[in-house]
Write an enzyme that holds these catalytic residues in place. Sequence first.
Site, PDB file in Angstrom:
ATOM      1  N   LYS A  79       0.803  -1.211   0.065  1.00  0.00           N
ATOM      2  CA  LYS A  79      -0.121  -0.270  -0.059  1.00  0.00           C
ATOM      3  C   LYS A  79       1.003   1.317   0.145  1.00  0.00           C
ATOM      4  CE  LYS A  79       0.857   1.434   4.221  1.00  0.00           C
ATOM      5  NZ  LYS A  79       1.680   2.771   4.633  1.00  0.00           N
ATOM      6  N   PRO A  90       9.547  -4.419  -0.253  1.00  0.00           N
ATOM      7  CA  PRO A  90      10.765  -4.107   0.585  1.00  0.00           C
ATOM      8  C   PRO A  90      10.577  -4.171   2.134  1.00  0.00           C
ATOM      9  CG  PRO A  90      10.545  -2.444  -1.359  1.00  0.00           C
ATOM     10  CD  PRO A  90       9.334  -3.646  -1.339  1.00  0.00           C
ATOM     11  N   VAL A  91      11.353  -4.599   2.981  1.00  0.00           N
ATOM     12  CA  VAL A  91      10.927  -4.778   4.295  1.00  0.00           C
ATOM     13  C   VAL A  91      11.170  -3.300   5.151  1.00  0.00           C
ATOM     14  CG1 VAL A  91      11.444  -5.826   6.659  1.00  0.00           C
ATOM     15  CG2 VAL A  91      11.592  -7.203   4.434  1.00  0.00           C
ATOM     16  N   ALA A  92      10.218  -3.117   6.001  1.00  0.00           N
ATOM     17  CA  ALA A  92      10.339  -1.934   6.947  1.00  0.00           C
ATOM     18  C   ALA A  92      10.428  -0.678   5.823  1.00  0.00           C
ATOM     19  CB  ALA A  92      11.672  -1.858   7.690  1.00  0.00           C
ATOM     20  N   LEU A 139       5.408   0.449   3.295  1.00  0.00           N
ATOM     21  CA  LEU A 139       4.663  -0.038   2.317  1.00  0.00           C
ATOM     22  C   LEU A 139       3.584  -1.081   3.009  1.00  0.00           C
ATOM     23  CD1 LEU A 139       7.197  -0.550  -0.677  1.00  0.00           C
ATOM     24  CD2 LEU A 139       5.372   1.379  -0.191  1.00  0.00           C
ATOM     25  N   ALA A 140       3.726  -1.571   4.118  1.00  0.00           N
ATOM     26  CA  ALA A 140       2.927  -2.500   5.014  1.00  0.00           C
ATOM     27  C   ALA A 140       3.071  -3.825   4.340  1.00  0.00           C
ATOM     28  CB  ALA A 140       1.466  -2.105   5.073  1.00  0.00           C
ATOM     29  N   SER A 153       2.217  -6.202   7.339  1.00  0.00           N
ATOM     30  CA  SER A 153       0.658  -6.038   7.519  1.00  0.00           C
ATOM     31  C   SER A 153      -0.050  -6.749   6.346  1.00  0.00           C
ATOM     32  CB  SER A 153       0.112  -4.826   7.504  1.00  0.00           C
ATOM     33  OG  SER A 153       1.043  -4.037   8.790  1.00  0.00           O
ATOM     34  N   ASP A 194      -2.311  -1.398  10.529  1.00  0.00           N
ATOM     35  CA  ASP A 194      -2.602  -1.481   9.046  1.00  0.00           C
ATOM     36  C   ASP A 194      -3.211  -2.417   8.336  1.00  0.00           C
ATOM     37  OD1 ASP A 194       0.243   0.495   7.416  1.00  0.00           O
ATOM     38  OD2 ASP A 194      -1.754   1.043   8.192  1.00  0.00           O
TER      39      ASP A 194
END
Length: 288
Positions: A9, A93-95, A98-99, A102, A135
């Site tokens: 997102k 991509p992590v952290a 972009l959730a 979640s 989220d």
Amino acid sequence: MYYVKAPAKINLTLDVLHKRPDGYHEVEMIMTTVDLADRIGLEVREDGAIHILSVDRFVPNDHRNLAYQAAKILKDIYRVKKGVSITIEKNIPVAAGLAGGSSDAAATLKGLNVIWELGLSLDELAEIGSKIGSDVPFCVYGGTALATGRGEKIQELPSPANCWIVLAKPTLGVSTADIYGNLKINEIEHPNTALMIESIQQKDFDLMCSSVGNVLEDVTLKLYPEVAGLKDQMKKFGADAVLMSGSGPTVFGIVDHETRVQRIYNGLRGFCDEVYAVRLMGDREPLA
Ligand SMILES: C[C@@](CO)(OP(=O)(O)O)[C@H](O)COP(=O)(O)OP(=O)(O)OC[C@H]1O[C@@H](n2ccc(N)nc2=O)[C@H](O)[C@@H]1O
Ligand SMILES: Nc1ncnc2c1ncn2[C@@H]1O[C@H](COP(=O)(O)OP(=O)(O)O)[C@@H](O)[C@H]1O
């Protein structure tokens, strides 16, 4: 194996109204999904265990994984005897703001609803998702929505004007808690959420571009000047609007014509390893 897509997102607006007694912040934000997704594979286990397989070194394979927490909470609430093996094909991509985690949790809730034959509605799944993270309810519904409360109250919106999104994520991870924690509430310049809603309802591309705003930018851009630099580059290469997503550090550019997308993508690849050119999706996926 039962597969479920877990789309990323972006926040077209992110406003913070005040700090709540529970330590969270009251937010008013408009989120929409883009065509960049993790893929979650689910397989029923008769031994009742929950196993996670993810090959991304930044993603935990144990109870810390949000997909694990989704399976555990469903198992506990509905006393499910069966277990599940969860395979996470990580593309988000992590952290990054972009959730990704979640969305993996939301996809796991929806997939287990099918393979464990729970017969729950989207609203019930979103309610359960709110116990995993703020989220997650948005990610259960997908599409485009106004999120309020701490982010768990969802009001569906139509999909915005068709366009492309260029995402650029600098090589740093950002702690959502730190960003919210450093926000100076009385210095916030609030974005115009109502105008963004109007632009979405009218599918007015120019009005959408002029209405973007994220109050967490002030915090993240001060802590990580490279994010500010990326915003400048994205503008310089010709994006119609540029904003940081969520608590960052991902910066996204909104672009109306595919021809310009390639130029912006190629330009940013010179500065950033993780760059993606994707369509804005904006519509809800049907519940399986
Ligand atoms: C900032 C946003 C914007 O969409 O997304 P990301 O940047 O994480 O993608 C969200 O509000 C993040 O939601 P999520 O990542 O689920 O947050 P949670 O796990 O519920 O909370 C993590 C921490 O962030 C802070 N937090 C979160 C949400 C909120 N409304 N107020 C807060 O103060 C709290 O310190 C909390 O302990
Ligand atoms: N399935 C998952 N995918 C990604 N991160 C996860 C997942 N489960 C737990 N995490 C942890 O959550 C943190 C950030 O999650 P993520 O949702 O990618 O960030 P953001 O909320 O900023 O988009 C990371 O530190 C990661 O270790």
